[in-house]
Design a protein around this motif. Sequence first.
Motif: not given
Length: 266
Positions: A194-197, A219-224
Amino acid sequence: MNSLKDITSLSPVEVRHLIRAGKFTKPTSGLASGYTQANLVILPKNLAYDFLLFAQRNPRPCPILEVSDVGSRKLHKFAQDIDLANDFPRYRIYRNGSFTDEVTSVADYWQDDLVSFLIGCSFSFEAELIAAGIEIRHLTEGVNVPMYNTAIPLESAGKFHGNMVVSMRPIPENQVVTAVNVTAAMPKVHGAPIQIGSPESIGITDISSPDYGDPVTIKPGEVPVFWPCGVTPQNAIMQVKPEFVITHAPGHMLVTDIKNTVLKYE
């Protein structure tokens, strides 16, 4: 046999028997890989139509898998050897909209007018994400999935209204498209994110403090990445304040006999 590692190889019915006997009371993510898991809402019959309409109008967070007969603790489709009063590891009791008890059986609370709703769960698509090479962080860290209340309004129905609850998984930036495609193919267990980042855009002010479940490392390089969550009905219940409702405890699902592949788009 009391650790997740001990029981991941068991069949769904073996998992349910273990839970029914009170020998496993933890979150069910990672159990019976490849089989659908389900959330639960149990309501008196006089609220069942309003809730069914609410779920129909909000299919992303509340995808209905099956509805029981009135007063029955059995199912017709998603499991045969089943006792809805004992086969979830933990249940929550709500009275007048307030959470009052968390128990491992609701047999003593059962009433002849109760109707049970099985709702799709995002745990069901985790095996598909893993097969696509995506790590599931809460499994790696041995905790419950983080879940958050949001500012996303739901369409009301009868007495039911409220905002969406979402679950979150950190996804490497170069795997986000894969995660979207894998989960979009499974709309009966919440489908695509439903939502990214941008948690703040949906009203989440502190991603390190989930409203349900546990925080996980990003972690670095990851998005919720946020998916609609079957805990949403509990949010609605707290708004409506019905006299008596039973739900699952967040993260503590029913392991069904139906394979995830059955729920995919052809």
